[in-house]
Design a protein around this motif. Structure first.
Motif, PDB file in Angstrom:
ATOM      1  N   PHE A  50      79.477  47.230  34.169  1.00  0.00           N
ATOM      2  CA  PHE A  50      78.795  47.868  33.044  1.00  0.00           C
ATOM      3  C   PHE A  50      78.603  49.349  33.323  1.00  0.00           C
ATOM      4  O   PHE A  50      78.843  50.206  32.476  1.00  0.00           O
ATOM      5  CB  PHE A  50      77.417  47.211  32.865  1.00  0.00           C
ATOM      6  N   TYR A  51      78.180  49.611  34.555  1.00  0.00           N
ATOM      7  CA  TYR A  51      77.891  50.995  34.911  1.00  0.00           C
ATOM      8  C   TYR A  51      79.150  51.846  34.847  1.00  0.00           C
ATOM      9  O   TYR A  51      79.174  52.909  34.238  1.00  0.00           O
ATOM     10  CB  TYR A  51      77.267  51.047  36.302  1.00  0.00           C
ATOM     11  N   TYR A  81      79.468  41.308  40.211  1.00  0.00           N
ATOM     12  CA  TYR A  81      79.561  42.767  40.063  1.00  0.00           C
ATOM     13  C   TYR A  81      79.581  43.210  38.598  1.00  0.00           C
ATOM     14  O   TYR A  81      80.118  44.256  38.272  1.00  0.00           O
ATOM     15  CB  TYR A  81      80.802  43.309  40.782  1.00  0.00           C
ATOM     16  N   ARG A 135      76.293  38.657  41.599  1.00  0.00           N
ATOM     17  CA  ARG A 135      76.395  38.467  40.155  1.00  0.00           C
ATOM     18  C   ARG A 135      77.758  38.931  39.617  1.00  0.00           C
ATOM     19  O   ARG A 135      77.851  39.570  38.594  1.00  0.00           O
ATOM     20  CB  ARG A 135      75.311  39.230  39.416  1.00  0.00           C
ATOM     21  N   LYS A 175      66.467  48.735  31.240  1.00  0.00           N
ATOM     22  CA  LYS A 175      67.775  48.094  31.135  1.00  0.00           C
ATOM     23  C   LYS A 175      67.774  47.051  30.022  1.00  0.00           C
ATOM     24  O   LYS A 175      68.691  47.005  29.189  1.00  0.00           O
ATOM     25  CB  LYS A 175      68.102  47.443  32.471  1.00  0.00           C
ATOM     26  N   ASP A 207      67.264  40.448  35.347  1.00  0.00           N
ATOM     27  CA  ASP A 207      66.323  41.483  35.789  1.00  0.00           C
ATOM     28  C   ASP A 207      64.982  41.369  35.086  1.00  0.00           C
ATOM     29  O   ASP A 207      63.989  41.927  35.544  1.00  0.00           O
ATOM     30  CB  ASP A 207      66.906  42.872  35.522  1.00  0.00           C
ATOM     31  N   VAL A 251      73.527  40.843  31.268  1.00  0.00           N
ATOM     32  CA  VAL A 251      73.069  41.493  32.503  1.00  0.00           C
ATOM     33  C   VAL A 251      71.585  41.840  32.500  1.00  0.00           C
ATOM     34  O   VAL A 251      70.994  42.031  33.554  1.00  0.00           O
ATOM     35  CB  VAL A 251      73.892  42.760  32.793  1.00  0.00           C
ATOM     36  N   TRP A 252      70.988  41.927  31.303  1.00  0.00           N
ATOM     37  CA  TRP A 252      69.569  42.317  31.295  1.00  0.00           C
ATOM     38  C   TRP A 252      68.658  41.174  31.663  1.00  0.00           C
ATOM     39  O   TRP A 252      67.576  41.376  32.203  1.00  0.00           O
ATOM     40  CB  TRP A 252      69.178  42.888  29.938  1.00  0.00           C
ATOM     41  N   ASP A 291      77.036  44.057  36.736  1.00  0.00           N
ATOM     42  CA  ASP A 291      76.180  45.229  36.557  1.00  0.00           C
ATOM     43  C   ASP A 291      76.954  46.500  36.866  1.00  0.00           C
ATOM     44  O   ASP A 291      76.891  47.481  36.148  1.00  0.00           O
ATOM     45  CB  ASP A 291      74.963  45.146  37.488  1.00  0.00           C
ATOM     46  N   GLU A 292      77.708  46.424  37.976  1.00  0.00           N
ATOM     47  CA  GLU A 292      78.484  47.589  38.380  1.00  0.00           C
ATOM     48  C   GLU A 292      79.558  47.892  37.352  1.00  0.00           C
ATOM     49  O   GLU A 292      79.826  49.047  37.027  1.00  0.00           O
ATOM     50  CB  GLU A 292      79.119  47.351  39.752  1.00  0.00           C
ATOM     51  N   VAL A 318      70.281  47.609  26.872  1.00  0.00           N
ATOM     52  CA  VAL A 318      71.384  46.666  26.656  1.00  0.00           C
ATOM     53  C   VAL A 318      71.222  45.998  25.297  1.00  0.00           C
ATOM     54  O   VAL A 318      72.175  45.860  24.525  1.00  0.00           O
ATOM     55  CB  VAL A 318      71.443  45.619  27.785  1.00  0.00           C
TER      56      VAL A 318
END
Lengths: 563, 638
Positions: free
Chosen positions: B570-571, B565, B563, B170, B252, B248-249, B567-568, B174
């Motif tokens: 982005f997805y 959402y 967070r 990720k 993680d 977002v990276w 990440d979601e 990114v």
């Protein structure tokens, strides 16, 4: 040194025939095949050396400041050797062998990859290894004929004859549907051959205006350089079209690419390594030899728009299609399609940078993709499948060396700076930037897409939980790589680093020959010594403080610029 | 001095090469930290010597290396270009990295990948150093990618863990997404520089000095192109510096070993984006709209990062979001440089906060690493508390880092934040953008409040209260070894004094400002008071801040805990559509293929003769083909 070129062809030819008739079970055939392939690697190194020496002595193309060509070096960096065939009706057909930097590079690539194919096939091709190696060597001989040919006839003979043993490799070893796939391969080949033949006949006739016919590249390109203007475009257009079709099928240009994924998947991965690394380059090599120097007016008129656009589309199409695949071999096949797009993009920018980038990329893609397919072969030999879902992840925990090399070549393929592909991609992109910025910027998207499928693949196959219950196939297969395999991949890896960190070595090697082609299309650009006018004065290297060449009206901006 | 410049990258490079050899060797693996220690120490010492011996000033000194590539109009030399900003950045990178490497010897002891860790660590520092000293934008990009690669290898260091392998991928992707824009910007700039120069000589179009010299011409002839370049470079910068929406990276990224988090968050990776903006500030001075965008993104990131950090239970995750938030402040600083005459001060302020942040964030991460070590790799604050008595030295060190981060005077964070806010406050009367600066100032101060709150809260949850340790910690959790504490004392010293010293002496100014500039705008007493009130308020809030139960908490708490959402988001906005497109392309490809296969059946239908050939060996086709060809070629001559 003059015997190198014939030797390069004869050694694998004889070796291949012997292996084909030899006992299929003999253990010694493994060693013999490696020795023959090894000898050819050494021969190709000698060729590289002699071309290199010649480049150093002869120097670069000399072009006067006004763009006129002052002196023309002999076409080939390596002295041509002649063969004469006398026909009954007193027509002498002259054929010539020779090698310039581009050809020598491709010869080296072919020899190296063939060695790797044999080294890896020893453990992955378990049936009729002797004939497998024989066919590999025979196709190597055919491929080398193409690369060192200096005339249409030899070029074409090699072009078609190399495909025979390849066909035997495709339909003899591989998945169950290999016969059908082989058939499709033949159909495509035929579909490409017919326009090729017509184009070649057309070329010979087009440049026979003064009554004499020739098949030699050197003479043909001299004659071609005299043809300019609208009439030349028209007379060359149909030959250009036929060549684009005939060679385009070989390089899997969109939309004539579907033979490629199916063939790459159905063959054993070692065969695919040869197909992807070398055979795919035949078409591009043909573009360099036949199309760019011989029909320049038509190329200038049509190639950037048509073929350049197809190249940019291929970069995106191939990468996106790779994201949808679930088979290791198919992912790599579509990735080849995408990477080949960069070669088209650079070549049909017709700029010096782009053409050099294309030449480099032919070699670069050859080494990285060969390594990847060889590694896939090693994986298939260990886990028995190339379906990503069926491979338990975490292979790197079992085969650390395999994992390291897999990651290395994954990043090389993804265009990591410091490794080879980055150089080629950069040059092809900047070449296209001057020709058509939109196409170049479209090509940039390959940077993220290429990394995406490659890293996702690495994640799924190499990393993750160690699944200790999983039993990998037979004990001797469960071992990490063996010595010839490590040797091959190490040489390929060293080449990646060498070209990535010192690309000027590779550039100088091909620059003279590429520069000549570039000069056809950009007479001014090849000029080496025009004076800068309002140039931003790049102060020569070695000067301690090159800043401060500013104007007197030092505004705030200039002050900031000074930092 | 310039003779020694190459030593700074070469020492870590050699360390890396030795490290790589050690990875494949069976002996000497347990002393694999030595080459890295030596390499980084040499680099750090050379940097410090150069910095202390430097007269200051902003002139760049170029030390030539070799020509990497020269084809036609593409000329890329690899040379070292050192100026004030670069020197400060280099010193931060090498010194912090060295301290982290010392710490890592204790932290990574006994890991099977021990030599691999140190080899990649050296490579990381090498890439970062080259990124900073390169004289050419493309070379900067090359090592920018190198930093990305090393972060991939370090975050995914424990590649057997699916979470680590995912986080590494990720982070890399990114970043690569942002880098795609960066590369496009570089190509555009290369193209633009070529357009405004008529020279046909080979010259390095992407050398910084070349770019800066042609900027006036470029700005007057192709202003749109310049805006695009600025925008694309900014996208590259927000990728590496983890700004909204590319942040977002970063959270993680703590899947890697803790020293890696310290390195990525403090000294190396995330500062690269800020450094890029500082390096390209002459260009950005022509594109105030890009700087305005940077300011907005920074302000949004600062608030989002701070809010999310407040609701995390994982100590390292709190620190990660804190980094996101602090980097937002740096981008606000660039926004404050929208007026060209203020840009140099914006760069100084950003570099100042970057420097102090490197000290206290490295300190906080490494002390969190000590906690993690003692707690048996547990870092969830719900599972431990009251560690004050268990880990006395770590407690003090963490407290110093926390105070510096929260902005308690006279520790470092207070002063560097103050210089950013001061710059904004000095401009709120600006007729054109005054309200903008005021908005950013308020958002920045609000994020400071959040920072103080989450920092004190994390400190209290970890070190105060009754003693509680998780089962994984064993019976007697103990303090870290001296090798893991010694570098922390150095970082703590930096966290205490660096801010005050630099603020009072204006020491950074002499490296980053042109000599004869006016006095930098300082904050007013009012701002000082406001800042202190904020810290106190943050402390108070942290004391009363409730702990939320996941199930019963209101929607916005859930959103923050998850967070927001992003990440979601982005997805669903990027990954899923691309995958659908990929599937579509795959289907189209199958369709084209089936058409071709249809054609393949034509010969079968064409009659008996052909069918017989087809049923035979496939190669008979090819033989037919070859014979036909020879005939055809011969025909051309007859």
């Amino acid at each position: 040194m003059s015997g190198i070129l014939p030797m390069l062809i004869i050694v694998p030819l004889i070796g291949g025939v012997i292996l084909l008739v030899a006992d299929k079970q003999a253990a010694s055939s493994k060693r013999a095949a490696l020795v023959v392939a090894g000898v050819n690697v050494i021969l190709s190194l000698l060729l590289i050396g002699s071309v290199f020496v010649r480049e150093q002595v002869a120097g670069p193309v000399a072009v006067a400041a006004d763009g006129a060509v002052a002196t023309i070096d002999p076409l080939m960096s390596f002295a041509p050797q002649w063969l004469s065939v006398r026909f009954p009706n007193d027509l002498t057909l002259q054929m010539a062998l020779g090698a310039d930097g581009l050809a020598a590079g491709m010869v080296f690539l072919t020899a190296l990859v063939s060695f790797g194919v044999i080294a890896f096939a020893q453990s992955s091709v378990t049936t009729r290894f002797s004939s497998y190696a024989g066919w590999v060597l025979l196709s190597q001989a055919g491929l080398l004929v193409v690369f060192v040919s200096m005339d249409l006839v030899l070029f074409y003979l090699g072009f078609e004859l190399a495909l025979l043993p390849l066909l035997a490799l495709i339909s003899g070893w591989g998945d169950d549907d290999r016969a059908a796939v082989g058939k499709r391969f033949v159909l495509y080949t035929l579909a490409g051959s017919i326009p090729m033949v017509l184009a070649l006949v057309g070329l010979v006739n087009l440049y026979s205006a003064d009554g004499t016919q020739t098949v030699l590249f050197e003479q043909l390109s001299m004659r071609a350089s005299k043809a300019t203007g609208e009439s030349a475009v028209q007379s060359q257009a149909w030959i250009f079209g036929l060549l684009a079709l005939g060679l385009g099928i070989k390089v899997a240009i969109l939309p004539f690419h579907t033979w490629m994924p199916s063939t790459y998947r159905a063959s054993v991965p070692t065969t695919t390594a040869l197909l992807a690394a070398v055979v795919l380059k035949l078409g591009f090599f043909g573009f360099f030899r036949l199309m760019l120097p011989l029909v320049p007016a038509a190329v200038e008129a049509y190639a950037p728009t048509v073929l350049g656009t197809l190249g940019a589309i291929a970069i995106i199409y191939g990468a996106v299609a790779a994201l949808a695949q679930t088979d290791l071999r198919l992912i790599l096949a579509y990735s080849s399609l995408s990477h080949a797009g960069f070669i088209s993009l650079g070549m049909f920018s017709l700029s010096n940078e782009g053409l050099t980038g294309a030449a480099l990329q032919m070699f670069n893609h050859g080494i990285t993709t060969a390594a990847m397919f060889l590694l896939v072969g090693a994986i298939v030999a260990r886990v028995g499948t190339s379906e990503v879902k069926s491979i338990e992840n975490g292979l790197a925990s079992y085969f650390p060396l395999l994992g390291v090399l897999f990651m290395f070549f994954t990043f090389a393929g993804a265009g990591m700076p410091g490794l080879n592909n980055f150089v080629g991609e950069l040059l092809t992109l900047s070449g296209m930037m001057t020709r058509n910025p939109v196409l170049a910027l479209a090509g940039v998207s390959g940077v993220i897409l290429g990394a995406w499928y490659a890293l996702r693949l690495a994640r799924k196959v190499m990393f993750g939980a160690e699944t200790s219950e999983k039993k990998y196939k037979k004990p001797h297969h469960a071992a990490d790589l063996d010595t010839p395999q490590i040797a091959t991949l190490s040489v390929l890896a060293i080449l990646c680093v060498l070209i990535g960190c010192f690309p000027q070595l590779a550039v100088n090697f091909v620059q003279k020959d590429i520069g000549r082609i570039a000069a056809i299309y950009n007479p001014v650009q090849a000029t080496a010594s025009a004076t800068p006018e309002k140039a931003p004065a790049n102060v020569p290297e070695g000067s301690p403080n090159p800043v401060s060449v500013l104007e007197d009206d030092s505004s705030d901006a200039a002050l900031i610029a000074n930092r | 001095m310039s003779n020694l410049v190459w030593l700074i990258p070469v020492a870590p490079l050699l360390a890396m090469l030795v490290g790589v050899v050690l990875c494949f060797s069976s002996r000497g693996r347990e002393s694999a930290h030595l080459p890295t220690w030596v390499g980084l120490l040499v680099a750090a010492v050379v940097c410090l010597m150069t910095l202390l011996g430097s007269e200051g000033g902003t002139t760049a000194v170029v030390t030539p290396g070799y020509t990497w590539l020269s084809v036609g109009s593409v000329t890329i030399p690899i040379s070292a270009r050192l100026d004030g900003v670069g020197l400060v950045q280099l010193t931060v990178v090498t010194c912090i990295s060295f301290l982290v490497a010392v710490y890592a010897q204790g932290y990574m002891k006994g890991d099977p990948g021990y030599p691999r860790f140190f080899a990649v660590l050296s490579a990381f520092v090498f890439s970062m150093v080259m990124l900073v000293i390169s004289s050419n934008l493309l070379v900067l990009y090359a090592f920018w990618e190198g930093v990305g690669l090393c972060s991939y290898l370090l975050i995914g260091f424990w590649y057997q863990r699916p979470s680590a392998a995912n986080a590494a991928m990720k982070a890399f992707l990114v970043n690569r997404l942002a880098d795609t824009a960066f590369l496009a910007g570089i190509l555009l700039l290369w193209h633009g520089v070529g357009k405004v120069t008529t020279s046909t000589t080979a010259f390095a179009r992407l050398d910084f000095d070349t770019i800066f010299n042609v900027l006036p011409a470029l700005a007057s002839e192709y202003p749109n192109l310049l805006s695009w370049v600025g925008f694309l470079l900014l996208v590259g910068a927000i990728g590496k510096s983890a700004q909204f929406p590319f942040h977002v990276w970063l959270p993680d990224a703590m899947e890697g070993p803790t020293p890696v988090s310290a390195l990525i968050h403090a000294a190396t990776m995330v500062t690269a984006g800020v450094y890029l903006l500082a390096r390209m500030s002459p260009l950005l001075s022509y594109t105030p709209e890009v700087l305005q965008l940077a300011g907005w993104l920074g302000a949004i990131t600062a608030v989002i990062g701070g809010s999310v950090a407040l609701f995390q239970d994982d100590l390292k995750r709190v620190l990660a979001y804190s980094t996101v938030s602090q980097l937002g402040l740096l981008f606000i600083a660039f926004g404050a440089g929208m007026n060209p005459e203020m840009l140099p001060f914006a760069v100084v302020a950003a570099m100042f906060h970057l420097l102090t942040h490197a000290f206290f964030k490295a300190l906080l991460f490494l002390t969190a690493g000590n906690v993690m070590h003692a707690m048996g790799d547990v870092i969830d604050m719900r599972k431990f508390s009251g560690l004050k008595s268990v880990l006395p030295a770590t407690h003090i060190l963490f407290l110093i880092g926390a105070l510096a981060l929260a902005g308690v005077p006279p520790l470092a964070g207070f002063w560097s934040k103050e210089s950013i806010f001061g710059l904004l406050a000095a401009q709120i009367k600006d007729p054109q953008h005054g309200s903008l600066f005021l908005t950013w100032l308020c958002m920045g101060l609000f994020s400071s409040l959040l920072t103080a709150t989450y920092t004190f809260r994390a400190y209290m949850r970890t070190f105060q209260g009754e003693v509680k340790t998780p089962a994984e910690a064993g019976d007697h959790p103990h303090e870290a070894t001296p090798v893991m504490l010694a570098p922390l004392y150095m970082l703590a010293a930096g966290s205490v004094v660096s801010g005050l010293v630099i603020y009072l002496t204006g020491w950074l100014d002499k490296f980053t400002l042109p000599p004869e500039t006016v006095e930098a705008p300082h904050g007013s007493w009012l701002l000082f008071v406001v800042s202190m009130v904020i810290v106190v308020a943050g402390y108070g809030l942290a004391r009363v801040f409730p702990t939320f139960d996941e199930k019963k908490s209101p929607a916005f708490v859930k959103a923050l805990a998850n967070r927001l959402y992003l990440d979601e988001l982005f997805y669903y906005l990027l990954v899923a559509p691309t995958q659908s497109l990929a599937n579509l392309v795959g289907a189209i490809d199958k369709f084209v293929d089936s058409l071709i296969r249809g054609v393949a059946h034509v010969p079968t239908a064409a009659g008996f003769q052909l069918r017989r050939m087809q049923s035979g060996i496939v190669s008979s086709y090819a033989l037919t083909m070859a014979v036909g060809i020879v005939l055809l070629v011969a025909l051309a001559f007859l």
